[in-house]
Design an enzyme around this catalytic site. Structure first.
Site, PDB file in Angstrom:
ATOM      1  N   LYS A   1       0.975   4.034   5.069  1.00  0.00           N
ATOM      2  CA  LYS A   1       2.308   3.429   4.887  1.00  0.00           C
ATOM      3  C   LYS A   1       2.916   3.877   3.561  1.00  0.00           C
ATOM      4  O   LYS A   1       2.200   4.366   2.671  1.00  0.00           O
ATOM      5  CB  LYS A   1       2.164   1.897   4.911  1.00  0.00           C
TER       6      LYS A   1
ATOM      7  N   ARG B   1       0.409 -14.839   4.915  1.00  0.00           N
ATOM      8  CA  ARG B   1       1.421 -13.794   4.828  1.00  0.00           C
ATOM      9  C   ARG B   1       1.878 -13.558   6.264  1.00  0.00           C
ATOM     10  O   ARG B   1       2.657 -14.337   6.783  1.00  0.00           O
ATOM     11  CB  ARG B   1       0.840 -12.548   4.140  1.00  0.00           C
TER      12      ARG B   1
ATOM     13  N   HIS C   1      -5.977 -10.147   7.569  1.00  0.00           N
ATOM     14  CA  HIS C   1      -5.972  -9.447   6.276  1.00  0.00           C
ATOM     15  C   HIS C   1      -6.490 -10.377   5.183  1.00  0.00           C
ATOM     16  O   HIS C   1      -6.199 -11.567   5.180  1.00  0.00           O
ATOM     17  CB  HIS C   1      -4.532  -9.016   5.966  1.00  0.00           C
TER      18      HIS C   1
ATOM     19  N   ARG D   1      -9.483  -0.921   7.683  1.00  0.00           N
ATOM     20  CA  ARG D   1      -8.178  -0.334   7.332  1.00  0.00           C
ATOM     21  C   ARG D   1      -8.224   0.040   5.848  1.00  0.00           C
ATOM     22  O   ARG D   1      -8.026  -0.810   4.980  1.00  0.00           O
ATOM     23  CB  ARG D   1      -7.053  -1.334   7.585  1.00  0.00           C
TER      24      ARG D   1
ATOM     25  N   TYR E   1      15.495   3.871 -26.624  1.00  0.00           N
ATOM     26  CA  TYR E   1      16.405   2.718 -26.536  1.00  0.00           C
ATOM     27  C   TYR E   1      15.880   1.522 -27.311  1.00  0.00           C
ATOM     28  O   TYR E   1      14.699   1.175 -27.221  1.00  0.00           O
ATOM     29  CB  TYR E   1      16.594   2.299 -25.076  1.00  0.00           C
TER      30      TYR E   1
ATOM     31  N   CYS F   1      12.491   5.627 -20.453  1.00  0.00           N
ATOM     32  CA  CYS F   1      13.885   5.730 -19.999  1.00  0.00           C
ATOM     33  C   CYS F   1      13.904   6.109 -18.515  1.00  0.00           C
ATOM     34  O   CYS F   1      12.865   6.273 -17.890  1.00  0.00           O
ATOM     35  CB  CYS F   1      14.622   6.785 -20.810  1.00  0.00           C
TER      36      CYS F   1
ATOM     37  N   ASP G   1      14.853   8.928 -17.100  1.00  0.00           N
ATOM     38  CA  ASP G   1      14.476  10.309 -16.790  1.00  0.00           C
ATOM     39  C   ASP G   1      13.458  10.897 -17.748  1.00  0.00           C
ATOM     40  O   ASP G   1      13.065  12.049 -17.599  1.00  0.00           O
ATOM     41  CB  ASP G   1      15.715  11.213 -16.861  1.00  0.00           C
TER      42      ASP G   1
HETATM   43  C1  LIG Z   1      -1.766  -2.013   2.869  1.00  0.00           C
HETATM   44  C2  LIG Z   1      -2.664  -2.625   3.848  1.00  0.00           C
HETATM   45  C3  LIG Z   1      -4.004  -2.217   3.960  1.00  0.00           C
HETATM   46  C4  LIG Z   1      -4.672  -1.299   2.987  1.00  0.00           C
HETATM   47  O1  LIG Z   1      -5.049  -2.017   1.832  1.00  0.00           O
HETATM   48  P1  LIG Z   1      -5.857  -1.291   0.650  1.00  0.00           P
HETATM   49  O2  LIG Z   1      -6.175  -2.403  -0.282  1.00  0.00           O
HETATM   50  O3  LIG Z   1      -4.946  -0.294   0.043  1.00  0.00           O
HETATM   51  O4  LIG Z   1      -7.059  -0.682   1.274  1.00  0.00           O
HETATM   52  C5  LIG Z   1      -4.763  -2.732   4.997  1.00  0.00           C
HETATM   53  N1  LIG Z   1      -4.222  -3.595   5.877  1.00  0.00           N
HETATM   54  C6  LIG Z   1      -2.958  -4.031   5.776  1.00  0.00           C
HETATM   55  C7  LIG Z   1      -2.432  -4.982   6.759  1.00  0.00           C
HETATM   56  C8  LIG Z   1      -2.138  -3.583   4.748  1.00  0.00           C
HETATM   57  O5  LIG Z   1      -0.889  -4.042   4.645  1.00  0.00           O
END
Ligand SMILES: *Cc1c(COP(=O)(O)O)cnc(C)c1O
Length: 389
Positions: free
Chosen positions: A39, A137, A169, A225, A271, A322, A324
């Site tokens: 992602k 979440r 998750h 994941r 700045y 800054c 850039d």
């Molecule tokens: C981003 C994400 C992950 C990966 O998490 P990491 O901590 O980067 O391994 C796994 N599952 C879901 C649902 C996520 O949003």
């Protein structure tokens, strides 16, 4: 690692490291399959090249947040299983169903939207059911779960959808001994049992992110994941460094000095003039800033800042980041415009790491790499990426 001549800054992405890191995760998780999470443009590393490198390393799934990210993979010819886990009302799911993209369903409205797309295409939609096991979440709550399951069972029966997975998750898999981890796993077990009781085969069970893949063996189930670990960074730096885990950071942010000059004692820099040089010094101008994703929070705060490797040493940022550019304090060392300035990387040449920048900015390494913006060209190195640096 140096940027190409004539390029102010570039993010060099080592695809061999991506492939290697997926192999490390695979060996760590044994029988579980690996979903490489790509992602957000593969955490800033580049969606399609990273996806291919991850598949070469043995990932069998790709994970993204949005359907449009999954479709971008399909448009590039990536045919592996891909799951998109954030649906919003009104998203056209017909292209996703047609392209064989798996989508996550956490509510009845989302299920109905997927079913409508399945009917429109005449194809069975592939879904993963998301259940909330305690993070609050995404995911169906325990109270919503039975009704969602009943609706799913009906549409499975009618041939509109196929349940390929059930997932949740973690909130704190990076915190060893945290009580929420076993509590979430217990809630997941309960949810899986409830699914079977409602006549729904959960399919592939997945709960682990990178941290759980490494540190919570009982959370690996059928599939993990892995995001951050794929990019070679430790998901729990206090527990183990990336090197401890056998990981290799894939991204190096390399720039070249755009300007070098002496300033007298007492000069204020950048700045707000928040940095004042105590004695005559040499300043170097590094042409990256928050417009490129370098966090402004890593500005000099009187004690520390992000650090850039120039002329063999790490240099503090003189004053504020800054849009850039940043100014670095070179002391009495000799440097010239065009000299390499390494913002972060694996650390092999003494440069700061993404973890160092995260500490300096009060954030996490996930954000450091992911924020590197589209203004910074990517250059791919390693077997699948062309030239080797
Ligand atoms: C981003 C994400 C992950 C990966 O998490 P990491 O901590 O980067 O391994 C796994 N599952 C879901 C649902 C996520 O949003």
């Amino acid at each position: 690692m140096q940027p190409r001549p004539g390029v102010p800054a570039e993010a060099v992405v080592d695809l061999a490291a991506i492939t290697h890191n997926v192999g490390v995760v695979r060996r760590r998780v044994g029988a579980a399959a690996v979903m490489a999470v790509v992602k957000a443009d593969a955490y800033g590393h580049g969606l399609v090249p990273v996806a291919r490198a991850a598949l070469a390393g043995g990932a069998t799934w790709l994970g993204v947040a949005h359907v449009h990210e999954a479709l971008a993979l399909r448009e590039a010819g990536v045919e592996a299983d891909v799951l998109a886990w954030i649906l919003t009302p009104g998203t056209d799911l017909v292209p996703a169903v047609r392209a064989g993209v798996d989508v996550s369903v956490a509510a009845v409205w989302a299920l109905e939207a997927v079913v409508a797309a399945a009917r429109a295409t005449g194809r069975r939609a592939r879904i993963h059911l998301e259940v909330d096991t305690g993070m609050s979440r995404g995911g169906a709550s325990p109270a919503e779960w039975p009704a969602l399951l009943d609706a799913v069972a009906k549409h499975v029966e009618a041939g509109a959808v196929q349940v390929r997975g059930t997932w949740a998750h973690f909130a704190s898999a990076d915190v060893p001994g945290d009580a929420s981890v076993p509590a979430q796993l217990q809630a997941f077990e309960d949810a899986l049992r409830t699914a079977r009781e409602h006549g729904v085969d959960p399919g592939l069970r997945h709960h682990a992110n990178s941290a759980a893949a490494f540190f919570v063996p009982s959370a690996r189930y059928d599939l993990v994941r892995a995001g951050l670990a794929v990019y070679g960074l430790s998901p729990a730096p206090e527990l183990a460094t990336g090197a401890d885990l056998g990981l290799r950071p894939a991204m190096t942010l390399a720039a070249r000095l755009a300007h070098v000059r002496r300033v007298p004692a007492g000069a204020g820099v950048s700045y707000g003039l928040t940095y004042t040089v105590a004695r005559e010094t040499t300043l170097g101008l590094v042409p990256v800033g928050y417009g490129d994703g370098v966090p402004r929070h890593a500005s000099w705060n009187g004690e520390h800042s992000g650090e850039v490797l120039v002329a063999g040493a790490r240099r503090r940022i003189a004053g504020r980041v800054c849009m850039d550019q940043v100014v670095v304090d070179l002391g009495n060392d000799v440097a010239a415009p065009g000299d390499p300035a390494l913002v972060f990387g694996p650390g092999a040449d003494g440069e700061a790491t993404a973890d160092d920048w995260a500490a300096a900015a009060g954030t996490i390494s996930w954000e450091i790499v992911t924020r590197i913006g589209s203004r910074v060209p990517r250059r791919y190195v390693g077997p699948t990426g062309g030239d080797v640096a």
